[in-house]
Write an enzyme that holds these catalytic residues in place. Sequence first.
Site, PDB file in Angstrom:
ATOM      1  N   ARG A   1      39.980 -15.391  67.967  1.00  0.00           N
ATOM      2  CA  ARG A   1      39.330 -14.099  68.222  1.00  0.00           C
ATOM      3  C   ARG A   1      38.331 -13.764  67.127  1.00  0.00           C
ATOM      4  NH1 ARG A   1      44.013 -14.344  70.920  1.00  0.00           N
ATOM      5  NH2 ARG A   1      44.500 -12.929  72.647  1.00  0.00           N
TER       6      ARG A   1
ATOM      7  N   GLY B   1      43.611 -23.361  75.855  1.00  0.00           N
ATOM      8  CA  GLY B   1      43.632 -22.340  76.906  1.00  0.00           C
ATOM      9  C   GLY B   1      43.043 -21.026  76.421  1.00  0.00           C
TER      10      GLY B   1
ATOM     11  N   ARG C   1      45.451 -26.546  84.091  1.00  0.00           N
ATOM     12  CA  ARG C   1      46.005 -25.209  83.821  1.00  0.00           C
ATOM     13  C   ARG C   1      45.373 -24.151  84.721  1.00  0.00           C
ATOM     14  NH1 ARG C   1      46.878 -24.312  77.634  1.00  0.00           N
ATOM     15  NH2 ARG C   1      48.151 -22.645  78.490  1.00  0.00           N
TER      16      ARG C   1
ATOM     17  N   SER D   1      49.990 -11.739  80.341  1.00  0.00           N
ATOM     18  CA  SER D   1      49.251 -12.784  79.631  1.00  0.00           C
ATOM     19  C   SER D   1      48.154 -12.148  78.796  1.00  0.00           C
ATOM     20  CB  SER D   1      48.638 -13.763  80.637  1.00  0.00           C
ATOM     21  OG  SER D   1      47.586 -14.480  80.022  1.00  0.00           O
TER      22      SER D   1
ATOM     23  N   GLN E   1      45.900 -13.757  77.391  1.00  0.00           N
ATOM     24  CA  GLN E   1      44.635 -14.442  77.680  1.00  0.00           C
ATOM     25  C   GLN E   1      43.929 -13.783  78.860  1.00  0.00           C
ATOM     26  OE1 GLN E   1      45.451 -18.648  77.923  1.00  0.00           O
ATOM     27  NE2 GLN E   1      46.032 -18.754  75.761  1.00  0.00           N
TER      28      GLN E   1
ATOM     29  N   ASP F   1      55.629 -18.893  73.070  1.00  0.00           N
ATOM     30  CA  ASP F   1      55.307 -20.201  72.477  1.00  0.00           C
ATOM     31  C   ASP F   1      56.461 -20.752  71.635  1.00  0.00           C
ATOM     32  OD1 ASP F   1      52.836 -20.122  73.675  1.00  0.00           O
ATOM     33  OD2 ASP F   1      51.796 -19.365  71.899  1.00  0.00           O
TER      34      ASP F   1
ATOM     35  N   ARG G   1      56.737 -26.845  79.981  1.00  0.00           N
ATOM     36  CA  ARG G   1      57.685 -26.821  78.857  1.00  0.00           C
ATOM     37  C   ARG G   1      59.139 -26.655  79.286  1.00  0.00           C
ATOM     38  NH1 ARG G   1      53.883 -23.558  74.507  1.00  0.00           N
ATOM     39  NH2 ARG G   1      52.633 -25.392  73.944  1.00  0.00           N
TER      40      ARG G   1
ATOM     41  N   ARG H   1      53.676 -28.187  70.506  1.00  0.00           N
ATOM     42  CA  ARG H   1      54.895 -27.411  70.250  1.00  0.00           C
ATOM     43  C   ARG H   1      56.155 -28.226  70.584  1.00  0.00           C
ATOM     44  NH1 ARG H   1      52.880 -23.245  68.021  1.00  0.00           N
ATOM     45  NH2 ARG H   1      51.012 -22.237  68.849  1.00  0.00           N
TER      46      ARG H   1
HETATM   47  C1  S3P Z   1      47.609 -16.630  73.516  1.00  0.00           C
HETATM   48  C2  S3P Z   1      48.379 -16.108  74.524  1.00  0.00           C
HETATM   49  C3  S3P Z   1      49.522 -16.809  75.128  1.00  0.00           C
HETATM   50  C4  S3P Z   1      49.997 -17.954  74.263  1.00  0.00           C
HETATM   51  C5  S3P Z   1      48.860 -18.776  73.748  1.00  0.00           C
HETATM   52  C6  S3P Z   1      47.918 -17.934  72.914  1.00  0.00           C
HETATM   53  C7  S3P Z   1      46.469 -15.845  73.007  1.00  0.00           C
HETATM   54  O1  S3P Z   1      49.132 -17.333  76.378  1.00  0.00           O
HETATM   55  O2  S3P Z   1      50.900 -18.772  74.987  1.00  0.00           O
HETATM   56  O3  S3P Z   1      49.352 -19.841  72.935  1.00  0.00           O
HETATM   57  O4  S3P Z   1      45.944 -16.172  71.925  1.00  0.00           O
HETATM   58  O5  S3P Z   1      46.071 -14.878  73.680  1.00  0.00           O
HETATM   59  P1  S3P Z   1      49.182 -16.405  77.709  1.00  0.00           P
HETATM   60  O6  S3P Z   1      48.392 -15.215  77.432  1.00  0.00           O
HETATM   61  O7  S3P Z   1      48.565 -17.208  78.796  1.00  0.00           O
HETATM   62  O8  S3P Z   1      50.646 -16.153  77.943  1.00  0.00           O
END
Ligand code: S3P
Length: 425
Positions: A24, A91, A119, A164, A166, A312, A343, A385
Amino acid sequence: MEITKINGISGEITVPGDKSISHRGVMFGAISQGITELTGFLDGADCRSTISCFRKMGIEIKQDNDHVIIYGKGLHGLSSPTDILDVGNSGTTTRLMSGILAGSNFTSTVNGDASIQTRPMKRIITPLSMMGADIKSLRGNDCAPLQINGGHLHPIHYDSPVASAQVKSAVLLAGLYCDGVTSVTEPVLSRNHTELMLSGFGAEVTSQGTTASVVGLPQLQGQKIFVPGDISSAAYFIAAALIAPNAELTIRNVNCNPTRDGILKVAEAMGGNIKYENKRIVSGEEVCDLVVKSSSLQGTTVGGDIIPTLIDEIPMIAVMAAYANGTTIIKDAAELKVKESNRIDSVVMNLQAMGVDVTATDDGMVIHGGQPLHGAHIITKSDHRIAMAFAIAGLIATGITTFDDPNCVVISYPSFYETLSNICH
Ligand code: S3P
């Protein structure tokens, strides 16, 4: 890389910078005016992918290990990339950057490695399309490669079906490019680094319960950010010190943001001896030092609202559960199936290889712990991981533990084995 049983753990360590915050910092710095300086940046493969993508969009970024300087060009300062934006295994890069690309006035293609290409991206394609973005999965399978033709967005309120960060962040970042307020409600609160950091850069962000909102078209201003140690990386050493004999380990400068600290709560519920010291706020994030000692652990149930705060760390929690006496149930964690590997499968398969009584369920697993573990050849699925969690399992197993791809730890923790060997005896 071979791991064998140890006699104890001692010492004091720091872990590399938080991965979520490092990504970020680069992205928000790129779309702000002026200079952003990151100290404690995670110099791992995923965050390097983010740097490389923003360099391809004309942003000057200087990196010297964990020190990064970003010369931001403002919200509309990115230039059209002449090449594919390669996100590697990341991701976070894919989904967050897509929010920014959706608001930018050019066409770009985002792609990554074999894992990224499996994904799910529909979770961001849906809300970004609702905002007016033209975004498509080039193979029609809702995965990368994605082609994004950005610009002309309008604000929405999005009820996200998944907890999520993300997805939430992709929508909030696209919301920066809209005239008006964009908001996201998620079923359970996920990590809130985007909200905290964006407001540090000068955006008007509000959070109420599981809803986060941002006012569009802000004047973002470059910041100096001290990135704290990643609790997701500290998790391996917290667990190592809990399950090893004769262990006392201090881990300094760990991000213990309450949207990330589920591992600590579960460890405590299992009977773990963990002390928090020097709680403080650094660059808007809660940080502390942890002192962890050998503990006799009991099984527990992990499910419900705590899941996003430890998503995670579940591979590591599963290994702790194999050591603990009694049964541990992990549930409400179907998201595990769409991480860097599936996982649920990769944890269950490798625990079974080490002799653990474990069963996969639809949304987690059931682990009957307390029996001795034996060394095994770990199939990592190139998932960082999985490699790290099972390296820790190897410390208490008889015989030798080996890995098909030990090097995959470079994604989030390049010096992992070195730190591990420094504290083990
Ligand atoms: C993350 C959010 C998580 C996490 C990833 C990092 C982030 O994923 O598993 O390692 O930095 O926003 P999700 O938001 O898809 O759950």
